[in-house]
Write a protein that holds these residues in place. Structure first.
Motif, PDB file in Angstrom:
ATOM      1  N   GLN A  55       5.263  -6.939 -23.396  1.00 21.90           N
ATOM      2  CA  GLN A  55       5.272  -5.130 -22.791  1.00 21.90           C
ATOM      3  C   GLN A  55       6.070  -5.975 -21.722  1.00 21.90           C
ATOM      4  O   GLN A  55       6.014  -6.796 -21.247  1.00 21.90           O
TER       5      GLN A  55
ATOM      6  N   PRO B 242       6.593  -5.603 -14.430  1.00 21.31           N
ATOM      7  CA  PRO B 242       7.354  -4.572 -13.406  1.00 21.31           C
ATOM      8  C   PRO B 242       8.233  -5.504 -12.920  1.00 21.31           C
ATOM      9  O   PRO B 242       8.095  -6.900 -12.718  1.00 21.31           O
TER      10      PRO B 242
ATOM     11  N   VAL C 197       5.062   9.530  -2.790  1.00 21.40           N
ATOM     12  CA  VAL C 197       4.872   7.970  -2.813  1.00 21.40           C
ATOM     13  C   VAL C 197       5.967   7.830  -1.364  1.00 21.40           C
ATOM     14  O   VAL C 197       5.588   6.832  -0.986  1.00 21.40           O
TER      15      VAL C 197
ATOM     16  N   ARG D  67       2.327   8.163   0.975  1.00 21.44           N
ATOM     17  CA  ARG D  67       1.853   6.702   0.880  1.00 21.44           C
ATOM     18  C   ARG D  67       2.723   5.584   1.735  1.00 21.44           C
ATOM     19  O   ARG D  67       1.632   4.863   1.836  1.00 21.44           O
TER      20      ARG D  67
ATOM     21  N   LYS E 100       9.935  -0.830 -10.458  1.00 23.26           N
ATOM     22  CA  LYS E 100       9.388  -0.287 -11.699  1.00 23.26           C
ATOM     23  C   LYS E 100       8.659  -0.826 -13.013  1.00 23.26           C
ATOM     24  O   LYS E 100       8.346  -1.902 -12.306  1.00 23.26           O
ATOM     25  N   GLY E 101       7.503   0.450 -12.708  1.00 23.98           N
ATOM     26  CA  GLY E 101       5.990   0.004 -13.391  1.00 23.98           C
ATOM     27  C   GLY E 101       5.308  -0.498 -13.160  1.00 23.98           C
ATOM     28  O   GLY E 101       3.879  -1.166 -13.078  1.00 23.98           O
ATOM     29  N   TYR E 102       5.577   0.299 -11.561  1.00 18.63           N
ATOM     30  CA  TYR E 102       4.070  -0.384 -10.495  1.00 18.63           C
ATOM     31  C   TYR E 102       3.705   1.195 -10.558  1.00 18.63           C
ATOM     32  O   TYR E 102       4.158   2.136 -10.329  1.00 18.63           O
ATOM     33  N   ASP E 103       2.280   0.992 -10.220  1.00 23.69           N
ATOM     34  CA  ASP E 103       1.119   2.115 -10.291  1.00 23.69           C
ATOM     35  C   ASP E 103       1.484   3.178  -9.280  1.00 23.69           C
ATOM     36  O   ASP E 103       1.447   4.718  -8.706  1.00 23.69           O
ATOM     37  N   ASP E 104       1.853   2.444  -7.963  1.00 24.13           N
ATOM     38  CA  ASP E 104       1.061   2.892  -6.669  1.00 24.13           C
ATOM     39  C   ASP E 104       2.635   2.120  -5.755  1.00 24.13           C
ATOM     40  O   ASP E 104       3.152   1.563  -4.799  1.00 24.13           O
ATOM     41  N   PRO E 105       4.530   2.958  -6.357  1.00 27.14           N
ATOM     42  CA  PRO E 105       5.844   1.560  -5.953  1.00 27.14           C
ATOM     43  C   PRO E 105       6.239   2.387  -4.610  1.00 27.14           C
ATOM     44  O   PRO E 105       6.147   1.367  -3.435  1.00 27.14           O
TER      45      PRO E 105
ATOM     46  N   THR F 110      12.257   4.197  -9.221  1.00 25.67           N
ATOM     47  CA  THR F 110      12.323   4.240  -7.536  1.00 25.67           C
ATOM     48  C   THR F 110      12.044   3.533  -6.980  1.00 25.67           C
ATOM     49  O   THR F 110      12.192   3.166  -6.392  1.00 25.67           O
TER      50      THR F 110
END
Length: 231
Positions: A54, A57, A103, A106, A179-184, A222
């Motif tokens: 996979q 991130p 985003v 947050r 890139k690839g993070y749930d909470d950018p 992001t």
């Protein structure tokens, strides 16, 4: 009595030796087949393993100092006190906090959490800064660069003026992408706080207002631009 058979040179070999040679040939053939099968299996396993990896991130931060043109530290620009007296009109296209995306909210909230923990007043949301920040994030993603300076040479102060922000005492900026993070948004703040220059912007008692503008690129990255201001 010993039986003998002629070999390729016309000489004769005993039957026992001939049998031994046949056995050796058979063993060599089997060994070659075994090695071939093992190599084939390993190749198939390797390909299957590679397909199951996979993507990890990724993240990157960048900023620059006010007195240096390099792109390695947070960007801050100070202007004359005489310019601070004028007001700024809020454009209808400048998003209020309730219009910010998840985003942006947050990142803004987590920045104020960090300021509160360090005994500093919270920042107020600035809609004009949000519009400016969104424009910069979108341009970075669309044009494929990552810098405080635009491809046509506009620095932070010039970009602020182009966005209608004409009068301020100090303005600062942090940028990031991940890139690839749930909470950018939260992740960007977390990373900014571990960098001395970015942290200095976030915890600067001079700044009164801030906003974040984000943009998601076609590849899922992001981009975030965080701008601070003191008028």
């Amino acid at each position: 009595m010993t039986d003998a058979r002629p070999n390729a040179s016309g000489a004769s070999l005993p039957t026992s030796q001939l049998n031994t040679l046949c056995t050796l040939c058979t063993l060599c053939t089997r060994a070659i087949l075994t090695v071939t099968l093992l190599l084939t299996s390993f190749s198939l396993f390797e390909n299957a393993f590679a397909q199951n990896i996979q993507p990890r991130p990724v993240a990157r931060l960048l900023s620059e100092p006010a007195d240096n043109a390099s792109n390695s530290r947070p960007r801050r620009v100070a202007v004359g006190e005489a310019e601070a007296a004028a007001g700024i009109e809020v454009s209808a296209s400048s998003p209020a906090l309730e219009d910010a995306n998840a985003v942006e909210r947050r990142a803004f909230e987590q920045t104020n959490v960090a300021r509160t923990k360090n005994g500093l007043p919270v920042l107020t949301w600035d809609p004009l800064l949000c519009r400016m920040a969104r424009e910069h994030s979108e341009q970075m993603a669309s044009l494929g660069y990552f810098s405080h300076e635009t491809p046509d040479g506009l620095q932070l102060k010039e970009r602020a003026h182009a966005s209608g922000i004409l009068h301020f005492r100090v303005i600062g900026e942090n940028i990031a992408y991940n890139k690839g993070y749930d909470d950018p948004g939260g992740f960007a703040v977390e990373r900014w706080l571990t960098s001395s220059g970015h942290r200095e912007n976030m915890l600067n008692p001079v700044f009164q207002s801030s906003a974040i503008g984000s943009y998601v690129a076609a590849d899922g990255s992001t981009y975030l631009t965080q701008i601070f201001i003191a008028r």
